[in-house]
Motif scaffolding. Structure first.
Motif, mmCIF file in Angstrom:
data_model
loop_
_atom_site.group_PDB
_atom_site.id
_atom_site.type_symbol
_atom_site.label_atom_id
_atom_site.label_comp_id
_atom_site.label_asym_id
_atom_site.label_seq_id
_atom_site.Cartn_x
_atom_site.Cartn_y
_atom_site.Cartn_z
ATOM 1 N N ALA A 778 -12.045 3.368 22.359
ATOM 2 C CA ALA A 778 -11.993 2.795 23.564
ATOM 3 C C ALA A 778 -11.684 3.337 24.839
ATOM 4 O O ALA A 778 -10.628 4.009 24.572
ATOM 5 N N ARG A 779 -11.974 3.088 26.124
ATOM 6 C CA ARG A 779 -11.516 3.929 27.138
ATOM 7 C C ARG A 779 -11.798 3.149 28.329
ATOM 8 O O ARG A 779 -12.820 2.239 28.514
ATOM 9 N N VAL A 780 -10.755 3.134 29.476
ATOM 10 C CA VAL A 780 -10.870 2.162 30.532
ATOM 11 C C VAL A 780 -10.754 3.260 31.713
ATOM 12 O O VAL A 780 -9.818 4.094 31.587
ATOM 13 N N HIS A 781 -11.475 3.245 32.767
ATOM 14 C CA HIS A 781 -11.354 3.830 34.091
ATOM 15 C C HIS A 781 -11.625 2.932 35.245
ATOM 16 O O HIS A 781 -11.556 3.392 36.438
ATOM 17 N N GLU A 782 -11.586 1.784 35.228
ATOM 18 C CA GLU A 782 -11.513 0.670 36.093
ATOM 19 C C GLU A 782 -10.336 0.104 36.486
ATOM 20 O O GLU A 782 -9.882 -0.936 35.626
ATOM 21 N N GLN A 783 -9.606 0.219 37.582
ATOM 22 C CA GLN A 783 -8.522 -0.573 38.033
ATOM 23 C C GLN A 783 -8.449 -1.592 38.462
ATOM 24 O O GLN A 783 -9.381 -1.887 39.404
ATOM 25 N N PRO A 784 -7.742 -2.705 38.406
ATOM 26 C CA PRO A 784 -6.409 -2.650 37.612
ATOM 27 C C PRO A 784 -6.942 -2.807 36.018
ATOM 28 O O PRO A 784 -7.949 -3.419 35.841
ATOM 29 N N PHE A 785 -6.098 -2.090 35.245
ATOM 30 C CA PHE A 785 -6.303 -2.078 33.770
ATOM 31 C C PHE A 785 -5.905 -3.595 33.083
ATOM 32 O O PHE A 785 -4.910 -3.641 32.561
#
Lengths: 798, 157
Positions: A778-785
């Motif tokens: 999994a990976r996140v690039h959208e703030q806020p996390f």
């Protein structure tokens, strides 16, 4: 209590006069803060003072015409009601564009709009009453009919055919676009060993100064002067703004900053409600106070960082960066904010992406569009956290694609420490940075082997921890190339006047300002150092356009670098003048004398010859005993402006160590490190605290802070219970280290330190979260996390 | 208007107040005690923290009219009494205040923790202060200042 003397900070006579630079001298301002004896603007009460409250638009986009003020005027305590048309008679609208941002456009903005409301929370009608409570009662009794219009809220559709055009006279919703391109990006991508790409989002957030925006305007019709007590970072700029918009002479406007309860860029802009207060005071000839409440702060303080960025990075087989290709889109609200404009943040993204790295091929476009939301503008670290998140997010993706350690990938690409001067692909000129020394210093501080072992062991237990790194550059000490070149009356120069009073006290007044950073503390250190007196003999005056030299104020990390150098040069000039006088008195050549601990000494032997108290007595009270033609000006003024480089860039690197709970999506911050290079460190304690505070604001943007709107453009996060800011329990211990590469543009050698923490923290946290989530794919690039976004990335929720 | 009679920082105060007047406005506007600050006016930020009948409370959540007979201590009172002069000195030494707007409330909260005379860990200090927002410091220096004060107090016989 807390008297700051040379002895209390461990200095002896032998250390002086050269030892205040680089010492952790406590701030002389703090005792009054801890005892509740500071004076913020709201603590000021003037005779016959009235209070303003505003009816704010309940719609994101609406037309209005008839305003019935009769019921409001009948409310007990209400004095007057003002509409946009009332104020337009004496106050001109402003347009926030800069000439050097080619093609930029924005609509004229009035203190109160005439018939067109363009964001929910925009001030529409003002009520002035004998108390704030009565003014709010008056607002509640206003009768105004709004005709709601469709709102433009999604930046992705702002330029689409058939969309709502917010200001029809502009033709479309495009404010500004710029592309920087160098090298051959297409060829670099075609030849790449690996190409990675991602879509990043930075969440719209705001500054949340704990002291809300505050202003008292007082117009005296007898002498036609306007005095404004204003919680602002830039009193001289505001003096010019009030004068211009109210058709007055600058000399008839005085702006006074009392204690300012936080700024972070929020208080360097022109707000329509504040100009309205000045206009109403001008009309009534009475003082008017306005202090935003927290709801008003959320809907009317500038927001920032509402960006969507698509990025691609090409690397070769050795892991060398071949090219960055970035597309940035940002929505700024219905008006560009005066006078800095709201295009600078996007422009900074173009200037800063890929900044720490040595590469040739670059393309970055920013597109700045209008929306029916609160206007955005410059907030701490303008554009840097966005550019750093994109750059460092892509670097970590590249490391993963290459199967390379993220630290090693950075080491291979960071600009060499002996490569300066260096010009980056978008044209930023670096005088001297220390990326490799900073990385090495960071690795001395971060127990990386222990952390990696702990990470592996924890994963066996189903506990997911990760470490993330983020190198960054930061723009400080801006020259006129930032704003002045575009026609804005924003001073890049600053001045300082230093004088010696009869008892040997030193008083310095400076054009830079204090909002808690410690500006006055470092100016006192610099002046004490420059003249040769104990720091407790120096008083600093800032924040008053009538008593300080013209200057820009404190923003863009210029207080120490620009204001500090002006203080140093004026202090040195005063010292030379004192020694001229002392030489005449002592019948010695001035160059054989020195000043140490407030005494004239023989330079060679260090032997005291005369106190400044005695010198002051003779100059001020027995001038008849001095030679007739002797210059005795114990007051000196110097100004400073950078000349060689448009900006003094700083650099640094951060590391974040986090734990992510895959069941809840919660991120726990375990520890945080930062090494930064702000050139000469004047006061290490204050710099560390600037870095820590900056990091925590970066953490806020990365994890908690978000101005959430519904599809109609209503702001949903208008209380501190809905808009989360970092609290003490969630914050990690933060370790700060320094490398010092002084700028050669000044004797002091200081660059700025206030924004480095905010610039790098979100990227470091993002990379740490993604390192933790790696085994879970999994990976996140959208703030806020947020937990929701992390659970969505994990596939736990749809 | 409602008549109230109370003690503020050891002084007897008799006033008439509007029913809607909350304590923070009463102190700031009616008594000129501007050390306590109105940061959010809905009980979240803690800038208005002060002591009512021996316990810290939010000045923005209490109506002045409800305080007949109460004993109120503000940052001005606690500073003059010298109760936390060591804590205040530690704030100065650690630069635990930047803009200072949160600081009076932070000092009032920390004073209660100090009065409990326990031996809290750094984590427990952070928890205790978590109802007071600081936007400038990042909290670490504040935790340091409180920890320093606790340590030096416990070292004293």
């Amino acid at each position: 209590m807390n008297e700051i003397t040379p002895a209390s900070i461990g200095l002896s006579r032998e250390d002086l006069p050269n030892s205040y630079i680089g010492r952790s001298v406590p701030r002389p301002n703090v005792p009054k803060l801890v005892q509740g004896r500071a004076t913020y603007t709201d603590d000021v009460t003037l005779p016959r003072m009235l209070h303003a409250a505003f009816l704010r638009s309940p719609h994101a986009h609406a037309k209005f015409s008839a305003i019935d003020t009769a019921r409001a005027k009948a409310v007990p305590g209400v004095f007057r009601v003002f509409t946009g048309h009332d104020l337009a008679k004496i106050c001109d609208p402003w347009v926030a564009t800069l000439d050097h941002l080619k093609g930029m456009k924005s609509a004229p903005q009035y203190p109160l709009p005439l018939n067109h409301a363009t964001w929910q929370g925009e001030p529409i009608v003002a009520v002035v009453a004998e108390s704030r409570a009565a003014a709010e009662d008056g607002v509640a009794a206003l009768d105004i009919e709004f005709e709601a219009l469709a709102a433009q809220t999604d930046m992705e559709t702002a330029l689409a055919a058939g969309t709502v055009v917010i200001h029809p006279e502009l033709g479309d919703n495009l404010v500004f676009t710029r592309t920087a391109e160098s090298g051959d990006v297409a060829a670099a991508f075609a030849a790449a060993h690996k190409v990675v790409e991602a879509r990043f989002v930075t969440g719209r957030h705001t500054g949340v100064t704990l002291e809300p925006r505050s202003i008292i305007a007082d117009y005296n019709p007898a002498d036609e002067t306007l005095t404004v007590y204003h919680s602002t970072q830039a009193p001289h700029m505001m003096q010019g703004v009030f004068a211009k918009q109210l058709r007055m002479k600058e000399g008839d406007v005085r702006v006074i900053c009392k204690d300012v309860g936080g700024s972070f860029g929020i208080k360097v802009h022109v707000y329509p409600d504040e100009v309205a207060v000045a206009a109403m005071a001008r009309i009534m000839g009475r003082p008017v106070k306005f202090v935003a409440d927290r709801f008003e702060s959320f809907v009317s303080d500038i927001h920032a960082r509402d960006h969507r960025i698509k990025g691609r990075l090409a690397v070769d087989t050795e892991g060398r960066v071949l090219a960055f290709d970035i597309d940035d889109l940002t929505g700024i609200g219905p008006y560009s904010v005066y006078p800095r404009t709201s295009a600078i943040e996007g422009n900074q993204v173009v200037n800063l992406c890929g900044g720490p790295y040595d590469f040739k091929n670059y393309r970055c476009t920013t597109t700045v569009v209008l929306q029916n939301k609160t206007p955005t503008c410059q907030y701490r670290a303008v554009g840097h956290p966005i550019a750093t998140a994109v750059t460092e997010g892509l670097m970590d993706l590249a490391a993963e694609a290459l199967g390379m350690d993220p630290v090693e990938l950075r080491r291979r690409n960071l600009i060499r420490d002996d490569a300066y001067p260096y010009t980056s692909p978008p044209g930023m000129r670096f005088e001297g940075l220390s990326h490799h020394a900073s990385l090495n210093k960071l690795l001395e501080m971060v127990p990386l082997d222990r952390i990696r072992a702990d990470q592996a062991e924890a994963r066996q237990r189903g506990v997911y921890r990760g470490i993330g790194f983020a190198s960054f550059i930061e723009l400080t000490n801006p020259s006129p190339f930032m704003y002045g070149i575009g026609g804005a009356r924003i001073s890049a120069q600053d001045g300082c006047t230093v004088r010696m009073d009869p008892d040997g006290s030193i008083v310095a007044s400076s054009g830079v300002t204090e909002q808690g950073q410690g500006t006055e503390a470092i100016l006192a250190q610099i002046v004490a150092h420059g003249v040769g007196v104990p720091v407790n003999r120096v008083k600093i005056i800032t924040g008053d356009t009538q008593t300080t030299p013209y200057g820009g104020g404190t923003w863009a990390c210029r207080g120490a670098g620009i204001g500090g150098e002006a203080a140093l040069q004026s202090a040195i000039a005063l010292k030379q003048q004192i020694l001229e006088v002392a030489g005449a008195m002592l019948q010695a050549a001035p160059e054989t004398l020195d000043i140490a601990m407030g005494e004239i000494t023989d330079k060679a032997s260090g032997k005291p010859r005369m106190t400044l108290f005695e010198l002051g007595r003779i100059v001020y009270f027995r001038g008849d005993t001095l030679p007739k033609d002797l210059q005795r000006e114990l007051v000196q003024t110097r100004h400073f402006i950078t000349k060689e480089y448009p900006f003094a860039f700083t650099n640094g690197i951060q590391a974040s160590w986090v734990e992510v709970d895959p069941a809840t999506g919660m991120v726990k911050l375990l520890e945080h490190w930062c090494v930064e290079d702000c050139g000469r460190v004047v006061n290490p304690m204050l710099v560390d605290e600037q870095v820590r505070g900056g990091i925590v604001q970066g953490i806020g943007g990365a994890l908690y802070e978000h101005c959430v709107y519904d599809a109609e453009g209503n702001l949903l996060t208008t209380t501190l219970a809905d808009y989360l800011v970092p609290m003490s329990a969630e914050m990690p211990e933060i370790h700060v280290g320094h490398v010092e590469t002084p700028t050669r543009e000044s004797l002091l050698g200081a660059k700025g330190a206030g924004e480095a923490g905010t610039a790098g923290a979100p990227a470091a946290i993002m990379n740490a979260i993604n390192d933790a989530l790696k085994p879970l794919n999994a990976r996140v690039h959208e703030q806020p996390f947020t937990p929701e976004r992390i659970l969505r990335a994990l596939g736990t929720i749809a | 208007m409602i008549p109230i009679s109370l003690t503020v920082n050891g002084e007897k105060v008799v006033r008439h107040v509007e029913p809607r007047r909350h304590l923070i406005d009463f102190l700031r506007l009616d008594l000129g005690l501007t050390g306590s600050h109105a940061g959010c006016e809905h009980g979240v930020c803690g800038a208005c923290t002060l002591r009512v009948n021996g316990k810290i409370m939010r000045g923005c959540l209490i109506l002045a009219a409800s305080l007949d007979g109460a004993d109120v201590v503000t940052i001005e009172g606690i500073s003059e009494s010298g109760e936390v002069s060591d804590l205040q000195a530690a704030f100065v030494a650690r630069n635990a205040a930047q803009c200072g707007f949160c600081t009076p409330g932070m000092v009032m909260t920390a004073a209660e923790l100090l009065a409990e005379a326990g031996t809290p860990t750094r984590g427990e200090i952070r928890e205790y202060l978590s109802g007071n927002y600081c936007r400038c410091t990042g909290y670490q220096a504040i935790v340091d200042a409180v920890e320093d004060t606790l340590r030096s107090r416990s070292a004293k016989p």
